[in-house]
Design a protein around this motif. Structure first.
Motif, PDB file in Angstrom:
ATOM      1  N   HIS A   1     -70.898   4.874  14.068  1.00 26.99           N
ATOM      2  CA  HIS A   1     -69.630   4.769  14.795  1.00 26.99           C
ATOM      3  C   HIS A   1     -69.022   6.153  15.039  1.00 26.99           C
ATOM      4  N   ARG A   2     -68.978   6.954  13.991  1.00 28.26           N
ATOM      5  CA  ARG A   2     -68.402   8.300  14.119  1.00 28.26           C
ATOM      6  C   ARG A   2     -69.168   9.145  15.143  1.00 28.26           C
ATOM      7  N   MET A   3     -70.487   9.124  15.055  1.00 25.94           N
ATOM      8  CA  MET A   3     -71.301   9.933  15.962  1.00 25.94           C
ATOM      9  C   MET A   3     -71.185   9.445  17.400  1.00 25.94           C
ATOM     10  N   LEU A   4     -71.204   8.143  17.593  1.00 24.67           N
ATOM     11  CA  LEU A   4     -71.082   7.603  18.951  1.00 24.67           C
ATOM     12  C   LEU A   4     -69.711   7.913  19.544  1.00 24.67           C
ATOM     13  N   THR A   5     -68.675   7.780  18.740  1.00 19.63           N
ATOM     14  CA  THR A   5     -67.327   8.112  19.219  1.00 19.63           C
ATOM     15  C   THR A   5     -67.258   9.582  19.597  1.00 19.63           C
ATOM     16  N   ARG A   6     -67.790  10.402  18.744  1.00 20.50           N
ATOM     17  CA  ARG A   6     -67.787  11.852  18.992  1.00 20.50           C
ATOM     18  C   ARG A   6     -68.525  12.198  20.274  1.00 20.50           C
ATOM     19  N   PHE A   7     -69.695  11.590  20.477  1.00 18.59           N
ATOM     20  CA  PHE A   7     -70.479  11.835  21.686  1.00 18.59           C
ATOM     21  C   PHE A   7     -69.701  11.411  22.934  1.00 18.59           C
ATOM     22  N   LEU A   8     -69.192  10.200  22.921  1.00 17.25           N
ATOM     23  CA  LEU A   8     -68.481   9.691  24.091  1.00 17.25           C
ATOM     24  C   LEU A   8     -67.214  10.486  24.382  1.00 17.25           C
ATOM     25  N   ARG A   9     -66.452  10.790  23.355  1.00 14.48           N
ATOM     26  CA  ARG A   9     -65.164  11.474  23.513  1.00 14.48           C
ATOM     27  C   ARG A   9     -65.330  12.968  23.768  1.00 14.48           C
ATOM     28  N   ASP A  10     -66.080  13.646  22.881  1.00 10.10           N
ATOM     29  CA  ASP A  10     -66.106  15.109  22.907  1.00 10.10           C
ATOM     30  C   ASP A  10     -67.143  15.692  23.858  1.00 10.10           C
ATOM     31  N   ILE A  11     -68.232  15.006  24.073  1.00  9.07           N
ATOM     32  CA  ILE A  11     -69.286  15.549  24.933  1.00  9.07           C
ATOM     33  C   ILE A  11     -69.193  14.969  26.342  1.00  9.07           C
ATOM     34  N   LEU A  12     -68.972  13.662  26.438  1.00  7.04           N
ATOM     35  CA  LEU A  12     -68.884  13.046  27.764  1.00  7.04           C
ATOM     36  C   LEU A  12     -67.468  13.028  28.328  1.00  7.04           C
ATOM     37  N   GLY A  13     -66.456  13.231  27.490  1.00 11.14           N
ATOM     38  CA  GLY A  13     -65.074  13.268  27.958  1.00 11.14           C
ATOM     39  C   GLY A  13     -64.446  11.903  28.188  1.00 11.14           C
TER      40      GLY A  13
ATOM     41  N   LYS B   1     -73.563  -8.663  13.488  1.00 11.20           N
ATOM     42  CA  LYS B   1     -72.597  -7.630  13.859  1.00 11.20           C
ATOM     43  C   LYS B   1     -71.271  -7.791  13.126  1.00 11.20           C
ATOM     44  N   SER B   2     -70.805  -9.032  13.022  1.00  9.61           N
ATOM     45  CA  SER B   2     -69.503  -9.245  12.375  1.00  9.61           C
ATOM     46  C   SER B   2     -69.553  -8.827  10.905  1.00  9.61           C
ATOM     47  N   GLY B   3     -70.668  -9.090  10.241  1.00  8.39           N
ATOM     48  CA  GLY B   3     -70.810  -8.659   8.850  1.00  8.39           C
ATOM     49  C   GLY B   3     -70.755  -7.156   8.736  1.00  8.39           C
ATOM     50  N   GLU B   4     -71.429  -6.466   9.656  1.00  8.28           N
ATOM     51  CA  GLU B   4     -71.383  -5.001   9.664  1.00  8.28           C
ATOM     52  C   GLU B   4     -69.964  -4.513   9.903  1.00  8.28           C
ATOM     53  N   ASP B   5     -69.242  -5.179  10.807  1.00  9.87           N
ATOM     54  CA  ASP B   5     -67.850  -4.793  11.081  1.00  9.87           C
ATOM     55  C   ASP B   5     -66.982  -4.938   9.835  1.00  9.87           C
ATOM     56  N   TYR B   6     -67.168  -6.018   9.090  1.00 13.06           N
ATOM     57  CA  TYR B   6     -66.386  -6.219   7.874  1.00 13.06           C
ATOM     58  C   TYR B   6     -66.721  -5.157   6.832  1.00 13.06           C
ATOM     59  N   LEU B   7     -68.002  -4.864   6.653  1.00 13.06           N
ATOM     60  CA  LEU B   7     -68.379  -3.846   5.668  1.00 13.06           C
ATOM     61  C   LEU B   7     -67.820  -2.482   6.063  1.00 13.06           C
ATOM     62  N   GLU B   8     -67.905  -2.149   7.338  1.00 14.80           N
ATOM     63  CA  GLU B   8     -67.349  -0.882   7.814  1.00 14.80           C
ATOM     64  C   GLU B   8     -65.836  -0.855   7.604  1.00 14.80           C
ATOM     65  N   ALA B   9     -65.159  -1.965   7.863  1.00 15.61           N
ATOM     66  CA  ALA B   9     -63.706  -2.034   7.673  1.00 15.61           C
ATOM     67  C   ALA B   9     -63.338  -1.809   6.210  1.00 15.61           C
TER      68      ALA B   9
ATOM     69  N   GLU C   1     -71.871   2.581   5.087  1.00 12.17           N
ATOM     70  CA  GLU C   1     -71.950   4.010   5.394  1.00 12.17           C
ATOM     71  C   GLU C   1     -72.815   4.272   6.616  1.00 12.17           C
ATOM     72  N   GLU C   2     -73.886   3.517   6.768  1.00 14.25           N
ATOM     73  CA  GLU C   2     -74.742   3.691   7.946  1.00 14.25           C
ATOM     74  C   GLU C   2     -74.004   3.309   9.231  1.00 14.25           C
ATOM     75  N   VAL C   3     -73.317   2.175   9.206  1.00  6.87           N
ATOM     76  CA  VAL C   3     -72.568   1.723  10.382  1.00  6.87           C
ATOM     77  C   VAL C   3     -71.439   2.701  10.689  1.00  6.87           C
ATOM     78  N   TYR C   4     -70.734   3.141   9.659  1.00  7.53           N
ATOM     79  CA  TYR C   4     -69.621   4.080   9.832  1.00  7.53           C
ATOM     80  C   TYR C   4     -70.099   5.394  10.446  1.00  7.53           C
ATOM     81  N   GLU C   5     -71.240   5.887   9.984  1.00  8.05           N
ATOM     82  CA  GLU C   5     -71.775   7.138  10.526  1.00  8.05           C
ATOM     83  C   GLU C   5     -72.194   6.963  11.989  1.00  8.05           C
TER      84      GLU C   5
END
Length: 126
Positions: A78-90, A3-11, A72-76
């Motif tokens: 992240h974006r989709m999960l954030t969008r779902f939680l924020r915009d659809i679930l509130g 996970k930490s490696g993915e976080d660094y690549l996404e960063a 790019e996979e991790v970033y996508e």
């Protein structure tokens, strides 16, 4: 990959986008992740050894083709999960951002695909 490696690549990818540059400074990565410069240095050494990044002698970092694919996979996710939680679930935006970062590493490809399809059906113009 851990996970930490993915976080660094996404960063690294996020900093590329933010600074509109293919090279990222280690200090920007440290600031983005809230970690020390020595932690970034260790992580970059590991990512370089595994072929995920290229590093200049003066400390700038660049994603390799292999690293970019993971980032790019991790970033996508992240974006989709954030969008779902924020915009659809509130969910509160700050909490949605935090929770997306936790979920993005553990969600299966199948669940992520179904979730992405659902989000795109709910919000087709975004």
């Amino acid at each position: 990959m851990q996970k930490s490696g993915e976080d660094y690549l996404e960063a690294i990818l996020v900093q590329e986008i933010k600074h509109d540059s293919p090279c990222v400074r280690s200090t920007d990565i440290a600031r983005h992740l809230g970690v020390s410069k020595p932690s970034v240095s260790r992580a970059m050494s590991n990512l370089k050894a595994a072929g995920y990044i290229e590093m200049e002698s003066y400390g700038e970092v660049r994603l390799s083709v292999k690293g970019r694919a993971v980032a790019e996979e991790v970033y996508e996710r992240h974006r989709m999960l954030t969008r779902f939680l924020r915009d659809i679930l509130g969910v509160d935006p700050a909490i949605a951002e935090h929770d997306a970062c936790l979920i993005e590493h553990d969600i299966s490809s199948e669940s992520m695909k179904c979730l992405t399809d659902f989000i795109r059906r709910q919000c087709p113009n975004e």
